[in-house]
Design a protein around this motif. Sequence first.
Motif, mmCIF file in Angstrom:
data_model
loop_
_atom_site.group_PDB
_atom_site.id
_atom_site.type_symbol
_atom_site.label_atom_id
_atom_site.label_comp_id
_atom_site.label_asym_id
_atom_site.label_seq_id
_atom_site.Cartn_x
_atom_site.Cartn_y
_atom_site.Cartn_z
ATOM 1 N N LEU A 1 4.054 19.696 -19.112
ATOM 2 C CA LEU A 1 5.492 19.806 -18.877
ATOM 3 C C LEU A 1 6.211 18.530 -19.287
ATOM 4 N N LEU A 2 5.621 17.375 -18.985
ATOM 5 C CA LEU A 2 6.239 16.094 -19.339
ATOM 6 C C LEU A 2 6.373 15.946 -20.852
ATOM 7 N N SER A 3 5.316 16.282 -21.604
ATOM 8 C CA SER A 3 5.368 16.128 -23.055
ATOM 9 C C SER A 3 6.257 17.175 -23.719
ATOM 10 N N ARG A 4 6.260 18.393 -23.187
ATOM 11 C CA ARG A 4 7.030 19.466 -23.813
ATOM 12 C C ARG A 4 8.518 19.342 -23.537
ATOM 13 N N GLN A 5 8.892 18.964 -22.328
ATOM 14 C CA GLN A 5 10.304 18.949 -21.951
ATOM 15 C C GLN A 5 10.973 17.601 -22.212
ATOM 16 N N PHE A 6 10.235 16.496 -22.057
ATOM 17 C CA PHE A 6 10.849 15.181 -22.163
ATOM 18 C C PHE A 6 10.298 14.357 -23.320
ATOM 19 N N GLY A 7 9.200 14.806 -23.944
ATOM 20 C CA GLY A 7 8.651 14.049 -25.067
ATOM 21 C C GLY A 7 8.147 12.688 -24.625
ATOM 22 N N THR A 8 8.524 11.655 -25.382
ATOM 23 C CA THR A 8 8.118 10.287 -25.053
ATOM 24 C C THR A 8 9.242 9.505 -24.386
ATOM 25 N N LYS A 9 10.198 10.204 -23.786
ATOM 26 C CA LYS A 9 11.301 9.529 -23.099
ATOM 27 C C LYS A 9 10.869 9.088 -21.691
ATOM 28 N N ARG A 10 11.501 8.044 -21.216
ATOM 29 C CA ARG A 10 11.248 7.538 -19.869
ATOM 30 C C ARG A 10 12.045 8.385 -18.882
ATOM 31 N N VAL A 11 11.349 8.937 -17.856
ATOM 32 C CA VAL A 11 11.988 9.869 -16.928
ATOM 33 C C VAL A 11 11.438 9.632 -15.524
ATOM 34 N N HIS A 12 12.211 10.007 -14.532
ATOM 35 C CA HIS A 12 11.780 9.848 -13.142
ATOM 36 C C HIS A 12 10.621 10.806 -12.853
ATOM 37 N N LEU B 1 2.539 11.861 -4.599
ATOM 38 C CA LEU B 1 2.918 11.764 -6.006
ATOM 39 C C LEU B 1 2.795 10.333 -6.507
ATOM 40 N N THR B 2 3.021 9.357 -5.648
ATOM 41 C CA THR B 2 2.894 7.949 -6.048
ATOM 42 C C THR B 2 1.472 7.624 -6.480
ATOM 43 N N GLU B 3 0.488 8.110 -5.718
ATOM 44 C CA GLU B 3 -0.907 7.871 -6.093
ATOM 45 C C GLU B 3 -1.227 8.524 -7.441
ATOM 46 N N PHE B 4 -0.696 9.710 -7.665
ATOM 47 C CA PHE B 4 -0.944 10.397 -8.933
ATOM 48 C C PHE B 4 -0.328 9.635 -10.110
ATOM 49 N N VAL B 5 0.895 9.106 -9.920
ATOM 50 C CA VAL B 5 1.562 8.365 -10.990
ATOM 51 C C VAL B 5 0.804 7.074 -11.292
ATOM 52 N N LYS C 1 14.889 2.968 -7.620
ATOM 53 C CA LYS C 1 15.069 4.418 -7.485
ATOM 54 C C LYS C 1 13.755 5.191 -7.447
ATOM 55 N N GLY C 2 12.637 4.483 -7.578
ATOM 56 C CA GLY C 2 11.346 5.155 -7.531
ATOM 57 C C GLY C 2 10.536 4.896 -8.778
ATOM 58 N N TRP C 3 9.507 5.726 -8.983
ATOM 59 C CA TRP C 3 8.581 5.567 -10.094
ATOM 60 C C TRP C 3 9.075 6.346 -11.312
ATOM 61 N N TYR C 4 8.925 5.718 -12.480
ATOM 62 C CA TYR C 4 9.295 6.344 -13.749
ATOM 63 C C TYR C 4 8.041 6.449 -14.624
ATOM 64 N N VAL C 5 7.963 7.521 -15.388
ATOM 65 C CA VAL C 5 6.815 7.749 -16.271
ATOM 66 C C VAL C 5 7.319 7.960 -17.697
ATOM 67 N N GLN C 6 6.472 7.587 -18.661
ATOM 68 C CA GLN C 6 6.756 7.787 -20.081
ATOM 69 C C GLN C 6 5.480 8.251 -20.761
#
Length: 399
Positions: free
Chosen positions: A79-90, A115-119, A135-140
Amino acid sequence: MGKHEVGTPKYIANKIKAKGLQKLRWYCQMCQKQCRDENGFKCHMMSESHQRQLLIFADNADRYIDEFSKEFEEGYLELLSRQFGTKRVHANRVYQDYISERNHLHMNATQWETLTEFVKWLGREGKCVVDETEKGWYVQYIDRDPETIALQEALAKKEKMDKDDEEKMMHFIQKQIEEGRARTQGGSSAPTELVRDKEEPLKLNLSLKAKAADDEHKPPTTSLLLLKGRVVDGALEAGSSRQKRAVGEIGGVGVKKAKTNALDDIMLEEESKKERANRKDYWLAEGIVVKVITKTLGDKYYKKKGFISELLGKYVAMVTMLDTGHKLKLDQAHLETVIPAIGRLVKVVNGAYRGSKAVLKALNQEKFSVTIEICSGLLKGRVVEGVQYEDISKTYSPD
């Protein structure tokens, strides 16, 4: 109590309640059963079917947890790669989109409790770039697809080659400057005082008639001949052969050769340097009209025109269609330039005059070239002949 009959109000009410998402704590992953309240979940825990599933789980608990963890990880990253690509998102935004699907795998069945442990685990494994803010954890997402990596390497290699060409050009110019300085210093001599012997008479030799007679038979000057005979085609400056041909045409049949002066040589060299510096393998520019030439998008967009509203890279641009207003992300290989009517504004997208605006003066359909007049910059008013079709394109005007 048995189930209600199909079509009764109670049956319809139960279906409506079961349609939406329920609380995670009342969901059993092994039985894949969602309960609506605490009493229902308690009854399920005491049921015989649930007890059998617990016995199966107890035989090989690690295998089930690993399978559930792998399924959750794949679904989240997909879902992360398909919807957001390589963009930085919450990270929580991606998780909310993931759990919005009713049949998703719940996190309470995985090896991660939060979710924090998973990230953090994604960051340690190198699958994502993670960082924590107020604001929390962000993933790219890190795209490790072989085709994507090959494309990035090709783009990096092309940029390096362009940079090397520019460095070579700067080195060549610097070398020419140093040679010119050395030549000037070597040929300079100390000034001496002009002393004339008073006894020696002063003689002047003025042969005006002979000079005038020689001028009548002298061919036109080299600078005028080169100015009239020069043909700039946006890709190659007129060489020595074209200069000689132009001199022969203007000077008459009897004139075969003409010596060029230093100014003309400098102008030719500057034109050649400008051509080499500005000639690239990419030509996209904002504000120009282009035509879609790929059939992969269907007949709806094939041979249709649009304008480049945004550049997404050297070879990719966002094209807004003129008829529908739809925005398409296209590569330059799927586009071609548009030649307007005579008298309209165009933009030079490649060659020595890259980036300049000009007015279309004439068309040469046999040689697929045009004649333009530069109307911007220091070269304003210069007429350039033989510019190829692919080196110019019509400028977009909202009117």
